[in-house]
Enzyme design. Structure first.
Site, PDB file in Angstrom:
ATOM      1  N   GLU A  69       0.102  -1.434   5.493  1.00 31.28           N
ATOM      2  CA  GLU A  69       1.307  -0.882   6.626  1.00 31.28           C
ATOM      3  C   GLU A  69       1.118   0.661   6.890  1.00 31.28           C
ATOM      4  OE1 GLU A  69       5.150   0.734   7.744  1.00 31.28           O
ATOM      5  OE2 GLU A  69       3.934   1.421   6.008  1.00 31.28           O
TER       6      GLU A  69
ATOM      7  N   ASP B 224       0.632  -1.200   0.218  1.00 34.05           N
ATOM      8  CA  ASP B 224      -0.006  -0.023  -0.053  1.00 34.05           C
ATOM      9  C   ASP B 224       0.804   1.204   0.060  1.00 34.05           C
ATOM     10  OD1 ASP B 224       0.910  -0.538   2.843  1.00 34.05           O
ATOM     11  OD2 ASP B 224      -0.626   0.820   3.419  1.00 34.05           O
TER      12      ASP B 224
HETATM   13 ZN   LIG Z   1       6.948   2.045   3.963  1.00 35.39          ZN
END
Ligand SMILES: [Zn+2]
Length: 437
Positions: free
Chosen positions: A203, A108
């Site tokens: 993340e 992401d």
């Molecule tokens: Zn990163």
């Protein structure tokens, strides 16, 4: 800081690599692979109840799974949470003698800046000077603010066009791990043990890693490939707590408030004034921790402050917590009618507490970077990583560089050399584990 010219490093390495190992190139270069991944919108979103937080992250997950299968990886799967897992079989006479090493990157990109229609631009054979991004002339990567540019003369620099982020964080890590696998496939003479790889969603919003199946991943140790400058290796993160201070006053109609109203807001002002100026995010760097009031609500009756506490050492964090509690006592003395309470929660701990017991992880990574002609250096992360979460769940996981710069913004960039040197480092690393076992 890149202490040497990356161009020089790239050239030095190419010569050295040809002399020593003469590796066959991968079927697709790290740069070409990165450009393909960067164009796929995988922006994650805060405050969602699902993992992945956005369905579009699955587009990259499914693509990576397909490519892993084509590269001969085994047990390739995309979990119900959009995490891609795969195993690269070892090619040693007895693979069980070498620990299974994991590599992890996140798919992401940050919710902070749009990742839609990313249009990567290659500034070929960079010759110095500021880089203006073509679609927005106010977006300029300046030499003054990016001293690393001086080390990239002759390199091909990759930026976005000024309207989006580039997504080097962490499509670089994805491309580097995939190119390592590709290169190993082309070069069966490179000996390595079993390698586990994973690509994770979310993340940037801090939720994806909770769904990571450490046991199924099957690695003994792992590395996140999610750092910045070439050579930067991190085995330390903050230890982090959050404090909530509540100020309870008494509200009444202001027309008839005499002798009754207790305005909590003055106590908040007093409390804020007690913060030491040399212990704030805006006045600290390096290994120095901070306290940071970052949000709150202000009201006559009930006011609250939220405060981050950050330090690399638990003792330093304890001292900061004591400071905040002492300040509560002092403000309470001054405003006895306001009831002040403080609650402190632990968020995450410095992964060094565990990683100090596995020095080979860091040492081997340093050696791998040196063999790639880099000058590795340790840099504590003034934040948390997915690796800190995994480390405390039984999978010791330091963080490696990607070559990228200016994460989470429109001025983000990486370079051909950055991508290639990182890939070389990963290849060296699996060899080093095989050699040392
Ligand atoms: Zn990163």
């Amino acid at each position: 800081m890149k202490s040497l010219s990356s161009l020089v490093l790239c050239l030095v390495f190419s010569v050295a690599a040809q002399a020593q190992t003469a590796l066959k190139p991968p079927a697709e270069s790290a740069l070409d692979r990165f450009l393909r991944y960067a164009r796929i919108d995988t922006q994650s979103q805060e405050d969602q109840t699902t993992t992945p937080s956005t369905r579009k992250q699955l587009n990259l997950a499914n693509l990576l799974a397909k490519e892993l299968t084509a590269l001969g990886a085994q047990n390739v799967r995309v979990s119900e949470f959009g995490i891609v897992y795969a195993v690269i079989p070892g090619n040693l006479p007895d693979n069980s003698k070498v620990p299974v090493i994991g590599f992890i990157a996140h798919m992401d990109t940050s919710p902070a800046v749009s990742g839609e229609n990313v249009n990567p631009i290659i500034h070929k054979n960079y010759q110095g000077g500021d880089i203006a991004l073509p679609k927005d002339s106010t977006q300029v990567i300046t030499e003054a603010k990016n001293p690393v540019l001086k080390t990239l003369i002759g390199d091909d620099i990759i930026t976005a066009d000024g309207t989006t982020l580039l997504g080097s964080d962490d499509k670089s890590g994805c491309a580097e791990i995939m190119t390592m696998i590709d290169t190993l496939k082309q070069n069966p003479q490179v000996k390595h043990g079993t390698i586990a790889v994973a690509f994770t969603p979310d993340e940037e919003v801090g939720t994806g890693i909770d769904k990571f199946d450490v046991k199924a991943f099957g690695a003994k140790f792992a590395y996140t490939v999610d750092g910045e400058d070439l050579g930067e290796i991190s085995d330390e993160t903050w230890s982090a707590r959050t404090a909530t201070v509540t100020f309870q006053g008494k509200s009444t109609h202001p027309g008839t408030a005499k002798g009754i109203m207790v305005n909590a807001m003055y106590a908040v002002a007093d409390y804020l004034n007690r913060f030491p100026h040399d212990m704030l995010p805006e006045t600290t760097e390096g290994r120095v921790g901070f306290v940071h009031p970052y949000a709150g609500t202000i009201d006559v009756e009930t006011s609250t402050l939220k405060i981050l506490l950050r330090d690399f050492d638990v003792s330093g964090l304890d001292a900061k917590e004591k400071l905040l509690r002492d300040m509560v006592a002092q403000t309470s003395d001054k405003f006895p009618e306001v009831k002040i309470s403080i609650e402190v929660k632990e968020n995450y701990k410095n992964m060094k507490e565990v990683l100090k017991n596995f020095p080979d992880l860091t040492n081997n990574a340093m050696e791998a970077a040196r063999r790639a002609g880099l000058k590795p250096f340790l840099k504590p992360i003034r934040g948390g990583t997915d690796g800190s979460n995994l480390t405390f769940r039984g999978l010791p996981t330091p963080n490696l560089f990607t070559g990228g710069t200016n994460f989470h913004g429109k001025l983000e960039f990486n370079s051909r050399c950055g991508l290639e040197k990182t890939t070389e480092t990963l290849i060296n690393l699996v060899q080093i584990f095989a050699e040392k076992s």
